[in-house]
Design a protein around this motif. Sequence first.
Motif, mmCIF file in Angstrom:
data_model
loop_
_atom_site.group_PDB
_atom_site.id
_atom_site.type_symbol
_atom_site.label_atom_id
_atom_site.label_comp_id
_atom_site.label_asym_id
_atom_site.label_seq_id
_atom_site.Cartn_x
_atom_site.Cartn_y
_atom_site.Cartn_z
ATOM 1 N N THR A 85 20.482 25.344 28.874
ATOM 2 C CA THR A 85 21.482 25.570 29.906
ATOM 3 C C THR A 85 22.669 24.630 29.713
ATOM 4 N N VAL A 86 23.827 25.079 30.172
ATOM 5 C CA VAL A 86 25.047 24.275 30.119
ATOM 6 C C VAL A 86 25.736 24.411 31.468
ATOM 7 N N ASN A 87 25.893 23.316 32.158
ATOM 8 C CA ASN A 87 26.524 23.334 33.479
ATOM 9 C C ASN A 87 27.444 22.131 33.642
ATOM 10 N N CYS A 88 28.299 22.227 34.641
ATOM 11 C CA CYS A 88 29.179 21.117 34.998
ATOM 12 C C CYS A 88 28.877 20.636 36.409
ATOM 13 N N ILE A 89 29.125 19.375 36.626
ATOM 14 C CA ILE A 89 29.158 18.808 37.971
ATOM 15 C C ILE A 89 30.567 18.265 38.189
ATOM 16 N N ALA A 90 31.185 18.654 39.298
ATOM 17 C CA ALA A 90 32.546 18.235 39.601
ATOM 18 C C ALA A 90 32.537 17.310 40.815
ATOM 19 N N PRO A 91 32.557 16.007 40.592
ATOM 20 C CA PRO A 91 32.588 15.082 41.731
ATOM 21 C C PRO A 91 33.930 15.144 42.458
ATOM 22 N N GLY A 92 33.875 14.867 43.760
ATOM 23 C CA GLY A 92 35.088 14.602 44.517
ATOM 24 C C GLY A 92 35.402 13.118 44.429
ATOM 25 N N PHE A 93 35.824 12.520 45.529
ATOM 26 C CA PHE A 93 36.109 11.087 45.529
ATOM 27 C C PHE A 93 34.808 10.319 45.716
ATOM 28 N N ILE A 94 34.460 9.535 44.707
ATOM 29 C CA ILE A 94 33.205 8.799 44.673
ATOM 30 C C ILE A 94 33.493 7.314 44.776
ATOM 31 N N GLN A 95 32.723 6.609 45.587
ATOM 32 C CA GLN A 95 32.939 5.172 45.756
ATOM 33 C C GLN A 95 32.463 4.428 44.518
ATOM 34 N N THR A 96 33.416 3.845 43.813
ATOM 35 C CA THR A 96 33.138 3.047 42.621
ATOM 36 C C THR A 96 34.042 1.819 42.664
ATOM 37 N N ASP A 97 33.976 1.002 41.612
ATOM 38 C CA ASP A 97 34.859 -0.165 41.580
ATOM 39 C C ASP A 97 36.328 0.239 41.534
ATOM 40 N N MET A 98 36.609 1.458 41.050
ATOM 41 C CA MET A 98 37.999 1.917 41.013
ATOM 42 C C MET A 98 38.508 2.279 42.405
ATOM 43 N N THR A 99 37.664 2.899 43.234
ATOM 44 C CA THR A 99 38.101 3.233 44.591
ATOM 45 C C THR A 99 38.073 2.017 45.504
ATOM 46 N N ASP A 100 37.253 1.024 45.177
ATOM 47 C CA ASP A 100 37.140 -0.159 46.021
ATOM 48 C C ASP A 100 38.463 -0.928 46.116
ATOM 49 N N VAL A 101 39.292 -0.829 45.081
ATOM 50 C CA VAL A 101 40.541 -1.595 45.060
ATOM 51 C C VAL A 101 41.709 -0.844 45.693
ATOM 52 N N LEU A 102 41.485 0.391 46.158
ATOM 53 C CA LEU A 102 42.560 1.146 46.790
ATOM 54 C C LEU A 102 42.936 0.504 48.126
ATOM 55 N N PRO A 103 44.224 0.547 48.477
ATOM 56 C CA PRO A 103 44.628 0.053 49.805
ATOM 57 C C PRO A 103 43.942 0.866 50.907
ATOM 58 N N GLU A 104 43.696 0.219 52.050
ATOM 59 C CA GLU A 104 43.006 0.893 53.143
ATOM 60 C C GLU A 104 43.764 2.122 53.622
ATOM 61 N N THR A 105 45.095 2.049 53.607
ATOM 62 C CA THR A 105 45.879 3.211 54.034
ATOM 63 C C THR A 105 45.646 4.407 53.122
#
Length: 246
Positions: free
Chosen positions: A177-197
């Motif tokens: 089988t061959v499939n994809c998973i498409a994440p939305g916005f996932i909490q990682t170290d990259m999202t942790d540094v985003l401004p609160e706004t």
Amino acid sequence: MTDQSLALVTGASRGIGLAIAERLIRDGYRVVGTATSEGGVAALRERLQSHGAQHDALLLDIANSEQTDAALADLQTRFGTPLIVVNNAGITRDNLFLRLNESDWDAVINTNLNGVFRVCKALVKPMLKQKAGSIINISSIIGTTGNGGQANYAAAKAGLEGFSRSLAQEIASRNITVNCIAPGFIQTDMTDVLPETQKDAILATIPGKRFGSVEDIAGAVAFLASSDAKYITGQTIHVNGGMNMG
């Protein structure tokens, strides 16, 4: 599945890739994860082998055709043919289109799309011989919705999904089988540094009112890797808290 069923997870040194690797370990797979630097490989090996000495890590740069071929030949020599292949490795080079240069376009397409082609090209033939397996490609909600400043990333992920559907049709008869998973916005170290706004603006678009966790993506991978999903192929599973429906 046996305890020696092999799973390869690219881009496994942190975030979503590491969560996937550790979930597959918990599900009984022997896991080989990849990183793009010797230091990353050493750290990943230590992390994976804390769960058992049978797990390991491998240097893999999917942007480099020759290195990919050599690394995956070494994988097969040392560990055998994977039953599960998770193509998670990827990069971003974001910029508004009018400022986007060709080298940043090429880098993202070469890694996020061509790199998956290289991995599959090296492993599909031996997987066909074992007449079993699952290829799980990590896409993104951006491949469906697009996003300002990410034309290169959106193009690569949309292309990845089309590639996956086509490959699925070619090899389904061999029990792969061959499939994809498409994440939305996932909490990682990259999202942790985003401004609160900025975080608040993103959360306002998510009916689930939270960022996803890396475990949410790992759980979807675990399902597609399991026998429960053996009749699912050519699909993209969206894991985004309702941010995109359809």
